[in-house]
Scaffold this active site. Sequence first.
Site, PDB file in Angstrom:
ATOM      1  N   VAL A  18       4.201  -0.629   4.117  1.00 30.70           N
ATOM      2  CA  VAL A  18       2.545  -1.183   4.632  1.00 30.70           C
ATOM      3  C   VAL A  18       2.059  -2.094   3.521  1.00 30.70           C
ATOM      4  CG1 VAL A  18       0.502  -0.623   5.351  1.00 30.70           C
ATOM      5  CG2 VAL A  18       2.331   0.727   6.196  1.00 30.70           C
ATOM      6  N   ASP A  76       1.323  15.825  15.733  1.00 33.37           N
ATOM      7  CA  ASP A  76       1.500  15.857  14.188  1.00 33.37           C
ATOM      8  C   ASP A  76       0.162  15.897  13.577  1.00 33.37           C
ATOM      9  OD1 ASP A  76       2.987  15.740  12.259  1.00 33.37           O
ATOM     10  OD2 ASP A  76       3.187  13.407  12.085  1.00 33.37           O
ATOM     11  N   LYS A 103       2.288  -2.993   8.919  1.00 34.80           N
ATOM     12  CA  LYS A 103       3.268  -2.134   8.740  1.00 34.80           C
ATOM     13  C   LYS A 103       4.586  -2.899   8.972  1.00 34.80           C
ATOM     14  CE  LYS A 103       5.198   2.466  10.561  1.00 34.80           C
ATOM     15  NZ  LYS A 103       4.720   3.457  11.855  1.00 34.80           N
ATOM     16  N   SER A 125      11.203   5.257   3.767  1.00 37.23           N
ATOM     17  CA  SER A 125      12.851   5.057   4.223  1.00 37.23           C
ATOM     18  C   SER A 125      13.177   3.745   4.854  1.00 37.23           C
ATOM     19  CB  SER A 125      13.306   6.361   4.802  1.00 37.23           C
ATOM     20  OG  SER A 125      12.355   6.545   6.178  1.00 37.23           O
ATOM     21  N   PHE A 126      12.368   3.220   5.718  1.00 35.46           N
ATOM     22  CA  PHE A 126      12.734   2.395   6.554  1.00 35.46           C
ATOM     23  C   PHE A 126      11.588   1.213   6.678  1.00 35.46           C
ATOM     24  CE2 PHE A 126      10.806   3.521  10.558  1.00 35.46           C
ATOM     25  CZ  PHE A 126      10.966   4.873  10.610  1.00 35.46           C
ATOM     26  N   GLY A 127      10.605   1.179   5.702  1.00 44.21           N
ATOM     27  CA  GLY A 127       9.743   0.237   5.762  1.00 44.21           C
ATOM     28  C   GLY A 127       8.513   0.496   4.765  1.00 44.21           C
ATOM     29  N   LEU A 137       0.826  -1.103  -0.027  1.00 45.01           N
ATOM     30  CA  LEU A 137      -0.003  -0.024  -0.031  1.00 45.01           C
ATOM     31  C   LEU A 137       0.894   1.261  -0.018  1.00 45.01           C
ATOM     32  CD1 LEU A 137      -2.735  -1.087   2.857  1.00 45.01           C
ATOM     33  CD2 LEU A 137      -3.051  -1.101   0.196  1.00 45.01           C
ATOM     34  N   THR A 143       5.500   2.763   0.605  1.00 44.30           N
ATOM     35  CA  THR A 143       6.666   2.497   1.032  1.00 44.30           C
ATOM     36  C   THR A 143       7.384   3.569   1.685  1.00 44.30           C
ATOM     37  OG1 THR A 143       7.590   3.075  -1.329  1.00 44.30           O
ATOM     38  CG2 THR A 143       6.816   0.753  -0.825  1.00 44.30           C
TER      39      THR A 143
END
Length: 519
Positions: A222, A331, A237, A218-220, A214, A216
């Site tokens: 979903v 956030d 995730k 920088s470090f993973g 679904l 992408t």
Amino acid sequence: MLPDTGILSPFTTAVNPDPPQSQTLRVPRPTPVLDRPTTDSTANKRVKLDPTVSKVPWEPSVKPSSSKVEGASGLEQDSFMPTLGSVFKKKKKDKEATRLKDSSGNPDTIIEDSPVTPSTERSLSQSLGSAPSTATTANSHGGLSTVTSATSQTPTSPIATGGQAEKDHPMTTPVNESAGHSRSDSQTLQKAENAVRATKGKYTLQDFNFQRTLGTGSFGRVHLVQSKHNLRFYAVKVLKKAQVVKMKQVEHTNDERRMLQRVKHPFLITLWGTFQDAKNLYMVMDFIEGGELFSLLRKSQRFPNPVAKFYAAEVALALDYLHSMNIIYRDLKPENLLLDRHGHLKITDFGFAKEVPDITWTLCGTPDYLAPEVVASKGYNKSVDWWSLGILIFEMLCGYTPFWDGGSPMKIYENILRGRVKYPAYIHPDAMNLLQQLITPDLTKRLGNLYHGSRSVLEHPWFAEVNWERLLSKQIEPPYVPPVRGGIGDASLFDKYPEETEEYGKDGPDQYGHFFTDF
């Protein structure tokens, strides 16, 4: 009704007329997120205008370098939101978040937050029937605004106290999609009042069939997955441990899991469980089909007064609930507000959420939404979320944030510290009054930080016609229903990405497992 918008007024209040054709609106420029890299290709960013495109989709006369959009067409009074062009297409390349730098060019040091103590405050949500602060259910596609979308089941229920899983739990057997939906969310929350939510090691990769990516980052990434047990769809995730450690996101990742483990609210995303292998961390969350409020706002350019009020009211209830648990969200922005398949909001991305009973000094957030006390590196409290709510309402009503001027983030910070806001004449007087009391640097005057706390926000005249109990139980029809089919894993609102699962479930030495013992 304008066919490709479909936004209806949820309240009876008339929509304020739009400005004349000579009135100009500004299109917000991209701004970086401080301190936390995103795990999604577009999350935590203001939209970027593609330099290869010479025109903004909804206004052919404006070039990408322009700071204004000319000739915004009028909104239909009382009922409909106009469509001012096709949906703005986000760039698909990864957009890593950046951190503020001081004058010497070095990243600011993150100061640890104060020790926390349990909260005794109760939110309006709780007094209307939602779970108390001790309920331990969770929510999130954290950090992946484009990745999350509304739950494929309604309502989503936590594990029952007696150890019996509810129908929507990923480990239960298949159920009729239409069954069990007569209960209100308030009733569901009441049932979960004494439930203990344990998320650690609840599942394994063998419990799910991976469908597609679904989003992408920088470090993973979903993934959309389907439970082998109840055949429902979820979002998993996946975070690479090595990247999380390398990018110094260990504390934020663990905080995200802790915050989501504690919360349970109709307008917060649910975390069902976590697990890990030698290389990766996994978080099993609701799949939210309807996409981001950000996309809807960009498509519509701005919302009529009642539509903005509906979304602001749902956010206010969620913030009230979080604050009653001494959780600062930090956030808030349209990218982190997801629409479920019925059109209600879900707040996602708890990467910056922190349990703080008094004040904290951590510098984090999105520049357009930062309160002046955060920019000035002063200690701050929960009132920064109410400031951000003011910025969100302003952006929904105007189509741009109040301190954006097309320049660098540092220019935005200067504008925030200067504190001058120009309110367009078409803003409803009650809305303007609320904004003036939210977007104020004077903490002794900011609503939400006064003696009556969040009630001073919820009882403001702009929200006068809102029935909070009906809103909490989702009995008020949303102004917009996303064009998705629930229960079948409809991911049509998400871009397609190259698949990558070869590192999942591999055996080997776990070099970083000691950083994530609670997963």
